[in-house]
Design a protein around this motif. Structure first.
Motif, short mmCIF file in Angstrom:
data_model
loop_
_atom_site.label_atom_id
_atom_site.label_comp_id
_atom_site.label_asym_id
_atom_site.label_seq_id
_atom_site.Cartn_x
_atom_site.Cartn_y
_atom_site.Cartn_z
N TRP A 46 4.95 9.70 -9.43
CA TRP A 46 6.08 8.78 -9.36
C TRP A 46 6.92 9.11 -8.14
CZ3 TRP A 46 5.10 4.98 -12.37
CH2 TRP A 46 4.61 5.15 -13.66
N ALA A 47 7.51 8.10 -7.53
CA ALA A 47 8.35 8.31 -6.34
C ALA A 47 9.52 9.23 -6.67
CB ALA A 47 8.87 6.97 -5.82
N SER A 106 0.83 -1.21 0.00
CA SER A 106 0.00 0.00 0.00
C SER A 106 0.87 1.26 0.00
CB SER A 106 -0.94 0.01 1.20
OG SER A 106 -0.22 0.17 2.40
N ALA A 107 2.12 1.13 0.46
CA ALA A 107 3.05 2.27 0.44
C ALA A 107 3.81 2.36 -0.87
CB ALA A 107 4.03 2.16 1.60
N GLY A 108 3.56 1.41 -1.80
CA GLY A 108 4.19 1.46 -3.11
C GLY A 108 5.36 0.52 -3.30
N ILE A 109 5.66 -0.33 -2.31
CA ILE A 109 6.79 -1.26 -2.42
C ILE A 109 6.25 -2.61 -2.86
CG2 ILE A 109 8.65 -2.42 -1.16
CD1 ILE A 109 8.83 0.05 0.63
N THR A 114 3.53 16.04 -2.34
CA THR A 114 4.11 16.71 -3.50
C THR A 114 3.27 17.92 -3.90
OG1 THR A 114 4.99 14.60 -4.25
CG2 THR A 114 4.85 16.35 -5.89
N ARG A 115 1.94 17.74 -3.95
CA ARG A 115 1.03 18.84 -4.28
C ARG A 115 1.19 19.99 -3.29
NH1 ARG A 115 -3.07 15.13 -4.37
NH2 ARG A 115 -3.93 16.05 -2.50
N ALA A 167 12.19 4.35 -8.64
CA ALA A 167 11.82 5.63 -9.27
C ALA A 167 10.41 5.60 -9.85
CB ALA A 167 12.83 5.98 -10.35
N ARG A 168 9.98 4.49 -10.41
CA ARG A 168 8.68 4.42 -11.07
C ARG A 168 7.57 3.82 -10.21
NH1 ARG A 168 8.32 8.36 -14.21
NH2 ARG A 168 9.91 8.47 -15.79
N ALA A 169 7.75 3.84 -8.89
CA ALA A 169 6.67 3.41 -8.00
C ALA A 169 5.67 4.57 -7.87
CB ALA A 169 7.23 3.05 -6.64
#
Length: 188
Positions: free
Chosen positions: A171-172, A67-70, A133-134, A124-126
């Protein structure tokens, strides 16, 4: 892959995976086997013998990492495990009708639980949550920075920054670039 002398694995299985059954019986390998057996007997006598633990905590941790992108493959690499081991814990082998692992080795569990959802570890592409970021971009704009002036610091074109400032997921790599630019420019 050749197995090292002086290990229980070589004593049991032999020098490599293509050998006949029955392993190496050299003195270092026999000593390694004796040491492993003594440890097992001692742990059983103390009531501490636990060759396997429940896989549920590791599975839940892997779900949290996902859920954290890993991804499971990336988590396996960070834990120093084979991707197949982590995949068996998460989903088993559906094509073979094998269910997810119910029990795993304590060392495997410890390696998985040691992986934390640090954004710096993401590939990088997660895809990650774009809220931070916003908000960083919006804060810089509120400080007087235009997207055109921010673009060189972030390394992303103005048009793409316009899209990112409204994106739910980014993207991360992009999140890290904006975070670095924010750290540099927030007080200028």
């Amino acid at each position: 892959m050749t197995r090292e002398h002086g290990t229980r694995t070589r004593y049991v299985n032999g020098p490599d995976e293509n050998d006949q059954p029955g392993g190496c019986r050299c003195t270092p390998c026999k000593q390694a086997n004796r040491d492993a057996s003594n440890t097992t007997y001692r742990m059983k006598a103390y009531g501490q013998w636990a060759p396997y633990v429940d896989a549920a905590p590791a599975r839940e941790h892997l779900a949290m990492l996902a859920s954290a992108g890993i991804s499971t493959t990336w988590a396996a690499q960070l834990a120093g495990l084979a991707p197949q081991i982590v995949q068996r814990i998460v989903s088993g082998e559906p094509c073979k009708g094998v269910e997810p692992s119910k029990r795993i080795r304590p060392t495997t569990e410890a390696a998985i639980l040691a992986v934390l959802p640090d954004p710096a570890l993401l590939p990088a592409r997660a895809r990650v949550d774009g809220t931070g970021t916003r908000r960083r971009l919006q804060a810089l704009v509120a400080c007087g920075w235009t997207l055109g002036k921010l673009a060189p610091y972030v390394g992303i074109g103005r048009t793409n920054l316009c899209l990112i400032i409204h994106a739910d997921r980014v993207w991360a790599d992009t999140a890290r670039k904006v975070e670095a630019a924010y750290a540099l420019l927030w007080d200028q």
